[in-house]
Design an enzyme around this catalytic site. Structure first.
Site, PDB file in Angstrom:
ATOM      1  N   GLU A  59       3.998  -7.323   4.045  1.00 22.22           N
ATOM      2  CA  GLU A  59       3.656  -7.816   2.545  1.00 22.22           C
ATOM      3  C   GLU A  59       4.587  -8.716   1.839  1.00 22.22           C
ATOM      4  O   GLU A  59       5.841  -8.866   2.282  1.00 22.22           O
ATOM      5  CB  GLU A  59       3.669  -6.340   1.666  1.00 22.22           C
ATOM      6  CG  GLU A  59       3.221  -6.545   0.320  1.00 22.22           C
ATOM      7  CD  GLU A  59       3.109  -5.120  -0.068  1.00 22.22           C
ATOM      8  OE1 GLU A  59       3.655  -4.262   0.161  1.00 22.22           O
ATOM      9  OE2 GLU A  59       2.544  -5.097  -1.469  1.00 22.22           O
ATOM     10  N   ASN A 206      -6.747  -2.276  -1.985  1.00 23.54           N
ATOM     11  CA  ASN A 206      -5.445  -1.494  -1.294  1.00 23.54           C
ATOM     12  C   ASN A 206      -5.342  -0.445  -2.678  1.00 23.54           C
ATOM     13  O   ASN A 206      -5.132  -0.508  -3.717  1.00 23.54           O
ATOM     14  CB  ASN A 206      -4.450  -2.198  -1.324  1.00 23.54           C
ATOM     15  CG  ASN A 206      -3.053  -1.387  -0.959  1.00 23.54           C
ATOM     16  OD1 ASN A 206      -3.053  -0.900   0.235  1.00 23.54           O
ATOM     17  ND2 ASN A 206      -2.299  -1.207  -1.850  1.00 23.54           N
ATOM     18  N   GLU A 207      -5.076   0.659  -1.987  1.00 30.79           N
ATOM     19  CA  GLU A 207      -4.560   2.074  -3.029  1.00 30.79           C
ATOM     20  C   GLU A 207      -5.476   1.821  -4.253  1.00 30.79           C
ATOM     21  O   GLU A 207      -4.760   1.823  -5.371  1.00 30.79           O
ATOM     22  CB  GLU A 207      -2.990   2.060  -2.791  1.00 30.79           C
ATOM     23  CG  GLU A 207      -2.378   2.253  -1.717  1.00 30.79           C
ATOM     24  CD  GLU A 207      -1.001   2.838  -1.786  1.00 30.79           C
ATOM     25  OE1 GLU A 207      -0.464   2.790  -2.888  1.00 30.79           O
ATOM     26  OE2 GLU A 207      -0.487   3.184  -0.855  1.00 30.79           O
ATOM     27  N   TYR A 273       3.411   8.280   3.660  1.00 28.61           N
ATOM     28  CA  TYR A 273       5.000   7.916   3.983  1.00 28.61           C
ATOM     29  C   TYR A 273       5.643   9.111   3.864  1.00 28.61           C
ATOM     30  O   TYR A 273       5.321  10.234   3.483  1.00 28.61           O
ATOM     31  CB  TYR A 273       5.238   7.107   2.823  1.00 28.61           C
ATOM     32  CG  TYR A 273       5.071   5.609   2.972  1.00 28.61           C
ATOM     33  CD1 TYR A 273       5.645   4.724   3.807  1.00 28.61           C
ATOM     34  CD2 TYR A 273       3.897   5.234   2.152  1.00 28.61           C
ATOM     35  CE1 TYR A 273       5.293   3.346   3.688  1.00 28.61           C
ATOM     36  CE2 TYR A 273       3.403   4.005   2.055  1.00 28.61           C
ATOM     37  CZ  TYR A 273       4.141   3.083   2.801  1.00 28.61           C
ATOM     38  OH  TYR A 273       3.723   1.724   2.796  1.00 28.61           O
ATOM     39  N   GLU A 330      -1.067   2.204   6.297  1.00 29.35           N
ATOM     40  CA  GLU A 330       0.403   2.582   5.844  1.00 29.35           C
ATOM     41  C   GLU A 330       0.816   3.877   6.032  1.00 29.35           C
ATOM     42  O   GLU A 330       0.532   4.629   5.810  1.00 29.35           O
ATOM     43  CB  GLU A 330       0.548   2.061   4.433  1.00 29.35           C
ATOM     44  CG  GLU A 330       0.297   0.775   3.979  1.00 29.35           C
ATOM     45  CD  GLU A 330       0.546   0.471   2.314  1.00 29.35           C
ATOM     46  OE1 GLU A 330       1.656   0.877   1.969  1.00 29.35           O
ATOM     47  OE2 GLU A 330      -0.079  -0.348   1.958  1.00 29.35           O
ATOM     48  N   GLN A 379       7.254  -1.460   7.100  1.00 31.61           N
ATOM     49  CA  GLN A 379       6.582  -2.792   7.221  1.00 31.61           C
ATOM     50  C   GLN A 379       7.403  -3.637   8.294  1.00 31.61           C
ATOM     51  O   GLN A 379       8.540  -3.286   8.925  1.00 31.61           O
ATOM     52  CB  GLN A 379       6.706  -3.747   5.987  1.00 31.61           C
ATOM     53  CG  GLN A 379       5.801  -2.878   4.911  1.00 31.61           C
ATOM     54  CD  GLN A 379       5.714  -4.058   3.633  1.00 31.61           C
ATOM     55  OE1 GLN A 379       5.928  -4.880   3.648  1.00 31.61           O
ATOM     56  NE2 GLN A 379       4.881  -3.236   2.589  1.00 31.61           N
TER      57      GLN A 379
HETATM   58  O1  AHR Z   1       4.693  -0.421   1.469  1.00 32.79           O
HETATM   59  C1  AHR Z   1       5.005  -0.528   0.368  1.00 32.79           C
HETATM   60  C2  AHR Z   1       3.929  -0.172  -0.671  1.00 32.79           C
HETATM   61  O2  AHR Z   1       3.382   1.277  -0.639  1.00 32.79           O
HETATM   62  C3  AHR Z   1       2.542  -0.695  -0.630  1.00 32.79           C
HETATM   63  O3  AHR Z   1       2.368  -2.078  -1.458  1.00 32.79           O
HETATM   64  C4  AHR Z   1       1.522   0.126  -1.485  1.00 32.79           C
HETATM   65  O4  AHR Z   1       0.300  -0.029  -0.697  1.00 32.79           O
HETATM   66  C5  AHR Z   1       2.281   1.420  -0.923  1.00 32.79           C
HETATM   67  O5  AHR Z   1       2.321   2.319  -2.024  1.00 32.79           O
END
Ligand code: AHR
Length: 535
Positions: A59, A206-207, A273, A330, A379
């Site tokens: 990103e 995205n999101e 995450y 992600e 990432q």
């Molecule tokens: O990867 C960092 C961020 O995490 C991304 O921009 C977003 O999609 C997520 O909240």
């Protein structure tokens, strides 16, 4: 701040308790001895493990693209057309199947026209999500597609729903894929690329539940249908369309999309995450942590299995033939900002713990290979759970990089069912399965077995049975280190790196090995006496 919208882990029930999930195998009670038993059913092949489970994400965030990948043609750092040679060379080794770009949160404020044309004339915009820093737009569509070509990957472009329009998104796809003489393709040629590019995946936002527009599932589904309608490309060149989905324990996004937009989506995206702590505001440190944070990290990472299983069950109700894939586009570890670093740039060190989380998550994805067709670690360089860290002209490969390299034989192999019985690993109130494993058969007839031991103190004797496959030779690699937070630095870049694994013995067709504490081992099993190196 892209992360402020993320649901606090505490509200998701991530309290520490017994976690009875297995990365790949059926959960089992500890055996009477302290040993583990793995049974691989080699003559009952399962789903193909899509190589796109090993995809990556890059990103416009911090030093991920600028400095990490792109330094410009005039940089003293050795480069090819502006891309760092050291980074390109390292990434090629991983056989990266695809790269997701330009975001993330950045995607829903990105206007593709800002990133084409002579670099000197491109507008300087503001990266409002990640530190409010100026964005030069030097790295745009042509640069991204040149970069993925250089590393041998496919392109996964994420379009702008939040602040964009259907027209803007449709024209971006046309600009990249059309083979007809139009003003757009003439502009593409003037900008240096005559023919069309192949775009493998195109994401619609995205999101949308957070930084992508703070929408409800129902509202996004309507927008997704509208935007996706105009995503046209020449016959055979239309990318797979990825609908932006939910996160963590919430299945409502998957449900809304699979029930109301199944005709327009090829994949539904999902984000999760791993943080060591129980709340987003105190995630825990990347290094210097104790065993409590070590085990809680795995307890939280293991929830990926439950989240995928729940979303898959929802998808099975509407799409029993499994046409639509689930894309964990992600995932990875996320720690508190590193002291002395720009907090908005999400730079973090990467330790042996990260490599074990990656192995666990990849084992989980492979276990669900019938539905999970894509995953993108967050990432690629210098951001979150990165493969590579750079400082000026220097580059280091992280333990996660080495783990990804060790797992390359799983790409496009066929998953094999396994039964794993292993002792659990307990610390205080927290219990997790002691081991995670997965097995697959490659096109050249080898069986690949990954084994992870989460226990930082105890080696585990493992006996491996292979039903329908007589093992004649075994070779492998191990990734381990003396400390839980062992990591590579610019001063000591090889502190954590794989070594040949010599702890396996073949006796009457049964494989016995001793799996050291806190390690990942990947074995290559052969029927014939052919020499195969895992490296
Ligand atoms: O990867 C960092 C961020 O995490 C991304 O921009 C977003 O999609 C997520 O909240």
């Amino acid at each position: 701040m892209g992360w402020v919208w993320r649901t606090c882990a505490a509200t998701l029930g991530l309290g520490l308790a017994t976690v009875s999930l297995q990365g790949v195998a059926r959960a089992a009670q500890p055996s009477a001895s302290a040993g583990a038993r793995v049974e691989i059913v080699a003559d009952r092949p399962g789903a193909r493990i899509d190589r796109h489970l090993f995809g990556q994400f890059s990103e416009h965030l911090g030093r991920g693209i600028y400095e990490g990948i792109w330094v410009g043609e005039h940089s003293p750092i050795p480069n090819t057309r502006g891309f760092r040679n050291d980074v390109i060379e390292a990434l090629r080794v991983l056989h990266v199947p695809d790269v997701r770009w330009p975001g993330g949160c950045f995607a829903d404020e990105y206007h593709w026209r800002d990133g084409i044309g002579p670099r000197g004339t491109r507008p300087v915009t503001l990266n409002t999500n990640w530190g409010g820093v100026p964005e030069s737009n030097a790295f745009g569509t042509h640069e991204f597609l040149d970069f993925v070509g250089l590393i041998g990957a496919e392109a996964y472009i994420d379009g702008n729903v939040g602040t964009g329009s259907p027209r803007e998104m449709a024209e971006w796809l046309q600009y990249m894929t059309s083979d007809k003489p139009t003003s757009l393709t003439a502009e593409r040629a003037r900008n240096g690329h005559n023919g069309p590019w192949k775009i493998a995946y195109f994401g619609v936002g995205n999101e949308p539940w957070g930084c992508g527009g703070d929408m409800t599932p129902g509202y996004y589904v309507e927008l997704f249908r509208r935007f996706a309608t105009f995503l046209k490309a020449p016959d055979g060149a239309r990318p797979l369309i990825v609908a932006a989905g939910g996160h963590d324990a919430d299945t409502s996004w998957t449900e809304a999309l699979v029930s109301k937009a199944a005709d327009k989506a090829d994949l539904i995206s999902f984000h999760y995450y791993t943080i060591p702590g129980v709340k987003w505001s105190a995630k825990g440190a990347a290094t210097g942590f104790g065993e409590g944070q070590w085990i809680s990290t795995f307890a939280h990472a293991l929830r990926m299995d439950e989240f995928i299983a729940k979303n898959s069950a929802v998808m099975d109700r509407y799409d029993p033939a499994k046409r639509i894939g689930f894309a964990v586009d992600e995932w990875g570890t996320w720690y508190d900002p590193q002291p002395g670093r720009e907090p908005q740039f999400l730079y973090q060190q990467n330790t042996l713990r990260d490599a074990l989380v990656a192995a666990l998550d990849l084992n989980i994805f492979m276990r669900h290979a019938d539905r999970v067709r894509m995953a993108n670690i967050a990432q690629m360089v210098n951001v979150l759970q990165a493969m590579i860290l750079t400082r000026g002209p220097k580059m280091i490969l992280t333990p996660t990089y080495h783990l990804f390299r060790m797992f390359t034989p799983f790409q496009d192999a066929v998953a094999l069912p396994i039964d794993l019985q292993a002792p659990q690993y307990t610390l205080g109130e927290v219990t997790v399965p002691g081991l995670s494993a997965s097995a697959a058969k490659t096109s050249d007839g080898r069986v690949i077995l990954s084994l992870v031991n989460f226990n930082p103190h105890r080696a585990v004797p493992v006996s491996v049975g292979t039903h329908g496959f007589v093992v004649r030779r075994v070779s492998g690699e191990i990734l381990t280190a003396a400390a839980m937070d062992a990591h590579n630095t610019f001063e000591s870049p090889e502190a954590v790196r794989p070594a040949a694994f010599t702890g396996a013995r073949l006796t009457h067709g049964t494989l016995e090995l001793s799996l050291p504490a806190k390690c990942v081992v990947v074995l290559s099993l052969e029927q014939e006496g052919r020499s195969v190196s895992g490296r």
